[in-house]
Design a protein around this motif. Structure first.
Motif, PDB file in Angstrom:
ATOM      1  N   UNK A  46     -40.951  15.366  32.360  1.00  0.00           N
ATOM      2  CA  UNK A  46     -40.303  14.161  32.864  1.00  0.00           C
ATOM      3  C   UNK A  46     -40.643  13.943  34.334  1.00  0.00           C
ATOM      4  N   UNK A  47     -40.685  15.024  35.109  1.00  0.00           N
ATOM      5  CA  UNK A  47     -41.026  14.895  36.531  1.00  0.00           C
ATOM      6  C   UNK A  47     -42.439  14.397  36.733  1.00  0.00           C
ATOM      7  N   UNK A  48     -43.385  14.933  35.935  1.00  0.00           N
ATOM      8  CA  UNK A  48     -44.772  14.461  36.053  1.00  0.00           C
ATOM      9  C   UNK A  48     -44.876  12.987  35.688  1.00  0.00           C
ATOM     10  N   UNK A  49     -44.187  12.601  34.634  1.00  0.00           N
ATOM     11  CA  UNK A  49     -44.217  11.198  34.228  1.00  0.00           C
ATOM     12  C   UNK A  49     -43.576  10.307  35.283  1.00  0.00           C
ATOM     13  N   UNK A  50     -42.486  10.775  35.872  1.00  0.00           N
ATOM     14  CA  UNK A  50     -41.805   9.976  36.901  1.00  0.00           C
ATOM     15  C   UNK A  50     -42.735   9.732  38.086  1.00  0.00           C
ATOM     16  N   UNK A  51     -43.426  10.766  38.512  1.00  0.00           N
ATOM     17  CA  UNK A  51     -44.343  10.608  39.652  1.00  0.00           C
ATOM     18  C   UNK A  51     -45.445   9.611  39.319  1.00  0.00           C
ATOM     19  N   UNK A  52     -45.988   9.703  38.106  1.00  0.00           N
ATOM     20  CA  UNK A  52     -47.098   8.825  37.734  1.00  0.00           C
ATOM     21  C   UNK A  52     -46.635   7.378  37.566  1.00  0.00           C
ATOM     22  N   UNK A  53     -45.481   7.190  36.965  1.00  0.00           N
ATOM     23  CA  UNK A  53     -44.991   5.831  36.734  1.00  0.00           C
ATOM     24  C   UNK A  53     -44.569   5.150  38.023  1.00  0.00           C
ATOM     25  N   UNK A  54     -44.046   5.921  38.955  1.00  0.00           N
ATOM     26  CA  UNK A  54     -43.621   5.334  40.228  1.00  0.00           C
ATOM     27  C   UNK A  54     -44.803   4.730  40.977  1.00  0.00           C
ATOM     28  N   UNK A  55     -45.982   5.212  40.673  1.00  0.00           N
ATOM     29  CA  UNK A  55     -47.166   4.691  41.342  1.00  0.00           C
ATOM     30  C   UNK A  55     -47.716   3.423  40.730  1.00  0.00           C
ATOM     31  N   UNK A  62     -47.597  -0.684  39.569  1.00  0.00           N
ATOM     32  CA  UNK A  62     -47.058  -1.912  40.171  1.00  0.00           C
ATOM     33  C   UNK A  62     -45.789  -2.395  39.482  1.00  0.00           C
ATOM     34  N   UNK A  63     -45.653  -2.118  38.191  1.00  0.00           N
ATOM     35  CA  UNK A  63     -44.541  -2.679  37.437  1.00  0.00           C
ATOM     36  C   UNK A  63     -43.226  -1.920  37.636  1.00  0.00           C
ATOM     37  N   UNK A  64     -43.304  -0.672  38.130  1.00  0.00           N
ATOM     38  CA  UNK A  64     -42.114   0.178  38.226  1.00  0.00           C
ATOM     39  C   UNK A  64     -41.740   0.350  39.692  1.00  0.00           C
ATOM     40  N   UNK A  65     -40.486   0.051  40.020  1.00  0.00           N
ATOM     41  CA  UNK A  65     -40.044   0.237  41.401  1.00  0.00           C
ATOM     42  C   UNK A  65     -39.508   1.634  41.630  1.00  0.00           C
ATOM     43  N   UNK A  66     -38.885   2.244  40.609  1.00  0.00           N
ATOM     44  CA  UNK A  66     -38.385   3.610  40.776  1.00  0.00           C
ATOM     45  C   UNK A  66     -38.157   4.241  39.415  1.00  0.00           C
ATOM     46  N   UNK A  67     -38.239   5.578  39.381  1.00  0.00           N
ATOM     47  CA  UNK A  67     -37.984   6.350  38.162  1.00  0.00           C
ATOM     48  C   UNK A  67     -37.140   7.557  38.539  1.00  0.00           C
ATOM     49  N   UNK A  77     -37.573  -1.722  36.959  1.00  0.00           N
ATOM     50  CA  UNK A  77     -38.765  -2.552  37.058  1.00  0.00           C
ATOM     51  C   UNK A  77     -38.858  -3.203  38.434  1.00  0.00           C
ATOM     52  N   UNK A  78     -40.080  -3.432  38.857  1.00  0.00           N
ATOM     53  CA  UNK A  78     -40.292  -4.254  40.050  1.00  0.00           C
ATOM     54  C   UNK A  78     -39.880  -5.686  39.721  1.00  0.00           C
ATOM     55  N   UNK A  79     -39.391  -6.397  40.733  1.00  0.00           N
ATOM     56  CA  UNK A  79     -38.880  -7.752  40.509  1.00  0.00           C
ATOM     57  C   UNK A  79     -39.931  -8.651  39.878  1.00  0.00           C
ATOM     58  N   UNK A  80     -41.167  -8.535  40.303  1.00  0.00           N
ATOM     59  CA  UNK A  80     -42.201  -9.399  39.761  1.00  0.00           C
ATOM     60  C   UNK A  80     -42.511  -9.048  38.308  1.00  0.00           C
ATOM     61  N   UNK A  81     -42.396  -7.766  37.972  1.00  0.00           N
ATOM     62  CA  UNK A  81     -42.629  -7.355  36.587  1.00  0.00           C
ATOM     63  C   UNK A  81     -41.542  -7.912  35.676  1.00  0.00           C
ATOM     64  N   UNK A  82     -40.301  -7.936  36.179  1.00  0.00           N
ATOM     65  CA  UNK A  82     -39.231  -8.549  35.405  1.00  0.00           C
ATOM     66  C   UNK A  82     -39.507 -10.032  35.214  1.00  0.00           C
TER      67      UNK A  82
END
Length: 549
Positions: free
Chosen positions: A65-74, A76-81, A93-98
């Motif tokens: 889960x930690x590895x995935x969180x680091x990768x997803x946070x990078x 554009x569509x994800x603001x935080x994990x 989600x990032x506001x623009x992705x929403x």
């Protein structure tokens, strides 16, 4: 970004993460589960992908889960994990992705929510199929609403759907109906095993009007059968049409017997050894195919049992090229699940090509008491009684919003209310409320925009994400054959809309002579998208989306 798009992003990211660490991506599930947390503070969406996969690749779920969180946070569509518990991922989600969800709705219009899961699948959907011996009762009314909605939903998922009504114009019930007509024409009481109610007298009188000598001729029974059954069936078809339910095919049971299709199907089963002879009757070895008992196909007197027609009917459906045959039957037909699947297997067919849905009973309640008597039909409440009481929209919605696996009590007093306690009013009012906003905006010369990155308020995000759930709801409703999921979703969407609209910080229209701001114009586009989803969802239920209420 819709949940489906987010699931694809999460899975693609997981493939990269596992591959980079020398772990096998084949351990990942084909479909990634993306859900909305019950507590919005936990994020916009959540996934248990790490929990599903970690053990298979030999790592802890928290590490994965930690590895995935680091990768997803990078991305554009994800603001935080955030990693929660033993390895859940909470994603924001990032506001623009929403905002991409709103763009998708506006671009797709009436097609938003449609999918291709059933593309290339020819489906025969048989429902209602009430005996032509009286008006449609509440059980048939439920199937008329649910079956028509299911047909729309299966079509929205790419299926090629044929709506079929099996016209039971053979058997003892028709004889009882005809004898009841003749008795009424003679001014006599209905036979003990016959049908009563004002409609019997009405049809008998019409038969005599069309054939004044119907009672005196040698073929009196045939005249009353030919004219009376047709009159009853035409009335059934008219009631269904007025209810918004139309069929592509009206299949006559009698045609199976007259054409020799029943005899042919029986001989086919005899030749394959699927039938055996015992106690003077021919039996289907249905227990060998999962049924709870063997079934008589040809009775000891040589007449076919009812299942013989069912078998011939199934052969006919499959010969017409249908990949899937769905039967929607009443609560007293539970045994048909096993027997129809057994029949398919005995014919050398795939039992998965047959599905049987069983609908439970419907009761009407008014002033806290059951409503049991019809003005016209006597002992049963009819479709027309319900429509006269609450209207087509309320009747269809009420019938469709609950699982058919459960019995249904319909409160007539509630459905007559123009208040939020009435679920169909609640949903339709949400649609008309948006229409009012859009009319007022047009009067102001105000148009929407696509600055969705400005929509950062929690209520705005809630509404966008709820709108984004619609395609998944449609897909699930089709997969599980559960139209009530559409109704329940629309009620959730209505509640989310009202909370958004009633939040002062989310005002859509400018006050007084103020100019509309960019964020207000973005909210107007969000309202336009939400209205489209209401309209699309109500259309799947066969319920109107009024612009004024």
């Amino acid at each position: 970004m819709t949940p489906a798009a987010l699931a694809e992003l999460v899975r693609a990211t997981a493939v990269d993460v596992l591959s980079a660490r020398g772990l096998d991506p084949a351990a990942l599930p084909t479909a990634v589960t993306i859900e909305r947390p019950r507590n919005p503070e936990h994020g916009d969406y959540a996934t248990n992908l790490a929990l599903q996969t970690a053990k298979k690749v030999g790592v802890t779920s928290r590490d994965l889960a930690g590895w995935l969180a680091d990768a997803l946070t990078g991305t554009d569509a994800i603001s935080s994990v955030e990693v929660a518990g033993p390895g859940f991922l909470n994603l924001r989600l990032a506001a623009d992705a929403q905002g991409a969800i709103v763009r998708d709705v506006l671009a797709a219009g009436e097609a938003y929510g449609r999918g291709d899961q059933l593309a290339g699948t020819r489906i025969n959907l048989e429902f209602v199929s009430a005996n032509p011996t009286g008006p449609i009762h509440l059980g048939g009314t439920r199937w008329a609403a649910v079956g028509d909605a299911l047909g729309r939903i299966l079509t929205a998922n790419g299926g090629e759907v044929t709506r079929e009504y099996y016209f039971n114009d053979a058997g003892a019930q028709i004889d009882r109906f005809v004898r009841s007509l003749i008795a009424a024409a003679k001014g006599e009481p209905a036979p003990e095993d016959g049908y009563a109610g004002g409609y019997i007298g009405d049809i008998a009188a019409e038969v005599l009007r069309q054939e004044p000598g119907a009672l005196t001729g040698e073929d009196s029974h045939e005249v009353f059968r030919r004219i009376g059954v047709n009159l009853m069936f035409e009335e059934i078809k008219k009631d269904l049409h007025d209810f918004g339910t139309d069929f592509d095919v009206f299949f006559h049971e009698d045609s199976l017997h007259r054409s020799g299709a029943v005899t042919k199907a029986v001989e086919q089963l005899k030749g394959s050894g699927a039938l055996y002879f015992e106690n003077g009757a021919w039996w289907l070895r249905s227990t060998e195919f999962g049924d709870d008992k063997d079934r008589v196909v040809i009775k000891s007197d040589g007449d076919p049992a009812y299942i013989a027609g069912d078998i011939a009917y199934l052969v006919d459906k499959r010969s017409r090229g249908f990949d899937l045959c769905i039967y929607m039957l009443g609560a007293d037909h539970h045994g048909y699940i096993g027997r129809l699947k057994a029949a398919a297997s005995a014919l050398g067919d795939d039992p998965a090509s047959v599905e049987v849905l069983i609908g439970q009973m419907v009761n009407l309640v008014s002033e806290g008491k059951p409503v049991r008597m019809s003005k016209r039909a006597g002992t049963v409440i009819t479709m027309q009684d319900l429509v006269d009481a609450v209207g087509v929209d309320a009747a269809r919605y009420a019938m469709s919003r609950s699982s058919v696996d459960s019995s249904l009590d319909i409160d007539l007093d509630l459905l007559r209310k123009r208040s939020n306690d009435n679920p169909v009013f609640y949903v339709q009012y949400a649609h008309s409320r948006i229409c009012s906003v859009l009319r007022n905006a047009a009067d102001l010369g105000m148009t929407g925009n696509e600055s969705f990155e400005l929509l950062r308020h929690d209520r705005e995000g809630d509404l966008i994400r709820t709108v984004g759930e619609f395609p998944r709801v449609v897909a699930t409703a089709g997969e599980l054959r559960e139209p009530h999921r559409i109704a329940r979703y629309l009620e959730e969407l209505a509640g989310t809309l009202h909370r958004f609209y009633d939040t002062p910080e989310c005002r859509v229209l400018p006050r007084g002579d103020d100019e509309a701001t960019e964020v207000q114009r973005a909210r107007l586009s969000l309202c336009t998208a939400t209205r489209q989803v209401f309209a699309n969802g109500l259309a799947l239920l066969g319920v109107t989306a009024p612009e004024r209420m």
